[in-house]
Design an enzyme around this catalytic site. Sequence first.
Site, short mmCIF file in Angstrom:
data_model
loop_
_atom_site.label_atom_id
_atom_site.label_comp_id
_atom_site.label_asym_id
_atom_site.label_seq_id
_atom_site.Cartn_x
_atom_site.Cartn_y
_atom_site.Cartn_z
N ARG A 177 -0.07 -1.19 -4.45
CA ARG A 177 1.04 -0.34 -4.90
C ARG A 177 2.38 -0.63 -4.20
O ARG A 177 3.17 0.28 -3.94
CB ARG A 177 0.69 1.15 -4.78
CG ARG A 177 -0.52 1.58 -5.58
CD ARG A 177 -0.34 1.46 -7.09
NE ARG A 177 -1.64 1.58 -7.73
CZ ARG A 177 -2.39 0.53 -8.09
NH1 ARG A 177 -1.94 -0.71 -7.93
NH2 ARG A 177 -3.56 0.70 -8.64
N SER A 227 -0.60 9.70 -9.51
CA SER A 227 -1.27 9.86 -8.22
C SER A 227 -0.25 10.05 -7.10
O SER A 227 0.65 9.22 -6.95
CB SER A 227 -2.13 8.63 -7.91
OG SER A 227 -3.20 8.59 -8.81
N GLU A 297 1.77 7.61 -2.33
CA GLU A 297 2.09 6.52 -3.27
C GLU A 297 3.46 6.80 -3.88
O GLU A 297 4.26 5.89 -4.09
CB GLU A 297 1.02 6.47 -4.37
CG GLU A 297 1.31 5.44 -5.44
CD GLU A 297 0.18 5.30 -6.44
OE1 GLU A 297 -1.01 5.37 -6.05
OE2 GLU A 297 0.50 5.12 -7.63
#
Length: 305
Positions: A177, A227, A297
């Site tokens: 990510r 998320s 994230e």
Amino acid sequence: MIATRARRRLEDLLGDRIRFDVPMSRHTSLCVGGPADALATPAGRDELAELLAACASLGIPHRVLGGGFNTLVRDEGLDGVVIRLQHFGRLEARPGAMLRAEAGVSHNRVAKFCVANGFAGLEFGAGIPGTVGGWLAMNAGIPAREVADTVREVEVMSPTGAHLRRIPRASLRFRYRSLTGLAPGSVFLSGLFAVRLDEPESVRKEIERHLLRRAETQPLHAPSCGSVFKNPPGAFAGRLIEEAGLKGSRIGGAEISKIHANFIVNRGGATASDVLGLIERAREAVSRRTGIQLETEVAIVGRTR
Ligand SMILES: Cc1cc2nc3c(=O)[nH]c(=O)nc-3n(C[C@H](O)[C@H](O)[C@H](O)COP(=O)(O)OP(=O)(O)OC[C@H]3O[C@@H](n4cnc5c(N)ncnc54)[C@H](O)[C@@H]3O)c2cc1C
């Protein structure tokens, strides 16, 4: 705050493509966050380069915002110029089963283009909302596949607008990510993606399979940023938060989703502080229970004072 003279210079450069004191709650999927000093939508590459140069010479920070699907702006707002690349929308097939997409192209357009051309390999991205710029910056993906698996080259403008580079995949440092190793403030202009030729119908079916799975497992009916936490090695953040008993936990208008505990949803009237409060609550509860430190994230940005 941007000083009056600097404001005039930016207005001279961009005309009505720059606005001031723009609420970020209208430009991010969580629908929270205070105003950015300015929001600019440059018409093309030359204007973007001029804007970056002006920001550098005026000492004004800048930040690119894609679709705002992974960005949480604090209630205090954002210093400097937020740049949106919505005029960077070119999408084309390239020889050798390749697809080139400019940074402002949305996930929906990529999906439709892949179906129309029988391009397989990017179906996983159909349910990852945002722009190609955000996909690249976040190395967006699912456990089975991520952007890094399909990118062949990225076009990048330097933070001051002075240089344009095409960086081949081998020189790009994709991580879980994130895409690291570039100067802070660099702007992704486009990505070249490798695809496989297939029947349009099977590409469409594969996209639908991904979308259906999301509809079954994610709270897609309420504003969120997807998320909130990265999955720690060997574990799932959502499961850890659920095991800490936090599903449905609320602060103000924000709630840890009852459907998927790694999602925080805005049930109406949430503030960024509500969301940040839940982030801390989840982090502390998981740390206390397991010793695991969850890492966000979502990109958390904005003034802290
Ligand atoms: C319902 C839902 C489901 C989601 N599911 C997933 C999933 O399965 N997998 C996944 O990985 N993500 C998922 N996400 C998160 C999000 O969709 C991805 O992170 C996506 O890549 C964000 O794209 P964006 O354009 O909205 O980025 P933004 O939120 O606008 O930006 C994200 C970061 O990228 C930077 N950035 C954006 N464009 C550029 C550019 N052109 N140049 C330089 N930097 C840039 C921004 O500065 C910021 O730091 C989900 C989000 C939602 C709301």
